[in-house]
Write a protein that holds these residues in place. Structure first.
Motif: not given
Ligand code: CP
Ligand code: NVA
Length: 306
Positions: A43-46, A94, A126, A129, A263-264, A291
């Motif tokens: 994960s980056a964003r979460t 996660r 998710h 998100q 969502c990336l 986020r």
């Molecule tokens: N959109 C999202 O959940 O990104 P990550 O998988 O980077 O957390």
């Protein structure tokens, strides 16, 4: 008792607007408390948004990789959550298999442990998100309460992100169209979970033709063709979904002021073209920034605010 957010079902249709509103509140209900975040997948964003939202609310985040706790390998999911509950006010995870979260919830309930549980993405949904998606759309249209009557078109693999997005949209009176090829469409179980959120006559409509689904839409949305855990299917998925790219052709079919969401992480040239991702319709970075805003709302709701 503290609340849990495993799916948007835990919020219900009316709770989505509540969490969106709480995202803009000023309270710091985590002062002096900590939040454990367990990641079985990357994960980056979460990870970053949750960690900073915990700090924003006065709390202390603790990041834990699966290599450290080994859910159902080093010890059971039940023992992992009971252990984390000894130290933390909230456990967020996660997971590969949504059932792990359900087992953790049952464990907390059976032991009457007042610790909140948050799904940071599972194979099924998710939800965090989707809250960020609502906030992103709300920015365009004068608030979450003003979205009713709009249309959002999701293009690509109907997956965990699609389900949570579609539930949130229907709850706010937004029509959701899902364009996917056969074999990648919503299952009947997903459709039932989504349609339970319908208010104000908003409907879920399924398409095979992405052009047809894009016509007049207020937003186009996509996600990766190969979700985490599906890497062995990557080649066949790229072949089967090749006609489901959000490109300028689809943007031109949508409403004149339509926005593009993702969502990336993005794979330019697969589910979205480089030009659209970087173009004037794209809101993907605002969405990523939301986020953190969204997690503030989620955490306040988990801590009992309304
Ligand atoms: N959109 C999202 O959940 O990104 P990550 O998988 O980077 O957390
Ligand atoms: N559907 C994707 C979402 C990534 C944020 C996955 O599950 O990998």
């Amino acid at each position: 008792m503290t609340r849990h957010l495993l799916d948007l079902n835990d919020l219900g249709p009316s709770g989505i607007a509540t969490v969106a509103r709480l995202a803009g509140a000023a309270s710091k209900p985590l002062a002096g408390a900590s939040v454990a975040m367990v990641f079985e997948k990357p994960s980056a964003r979460t990870r970053n948004s949750t960690e900073m939202a915990v700090v924003d609310l006065g709390g202390h985040p603790v990041m834990i990789t699966d290599a450290e706790v080994g859910i159902d390998r080093r010890e059971t999911a039940e023992d992992v959550v009971r252990t984390l509950a000894c130290y933390h006010r909230v456990v967020a995870a996660r997971v590969n298999d949504h059932q792990v979260l359900e087992r953790m919830r049952s464990t907390l309930g059976a032991a009457r442990i007042d610790v909140g549980l948050i799904n940071l993405l599972s194979d099924r949904s998710h939800p965090c998100q989707a809250v960020a998606d609502v906030l992103t759309l709300a920015d365009e249209h004068g608030g979450a309460g003003a979205l009713s009557g709009r249309t959002v078109t999701y293009v690509g693999d109907a997956n965990n992100v699609t389900v949570s997005l579609a539930q949130a949209m229907l709850a706010l009176g937004v029509t959701i169209r899902v364009a996917a090829p056969k074999g990648y469409q919503l299952t009947s179980e997903m459709v039932s979970a989504i349609e339970a959120f319908s208010v104000d006559g908003a409907v879920l409509a399924q398409f095979e033709d992405p052009s047809e689904a894009a016509v007049g839409a207020d937003a186009l949305y996509t996600d990766v063709w190969v979700s985490m855990g599906q890497e062995a299917e990557a080649e066949v998925r790229r072949r089967d979904l090749a006609a489901y790219t959000i490109d300028q052709h689809l943007v031109d079919l949508a409403a004149p002021d339509a926005i593009v969401m993702h969502c990336l992480p993005a794979h330019r040239g697969e589910e979205i073209s480089h030009d659209v991702l970087e173009g004037p319709s794209s809101r993907v970075w605002r969405q990523a920034a939301h986020r953190r805003t969204a997690m503030r709302g989620v955490l306040r709701w988990i801590m009992g605010e309304d």
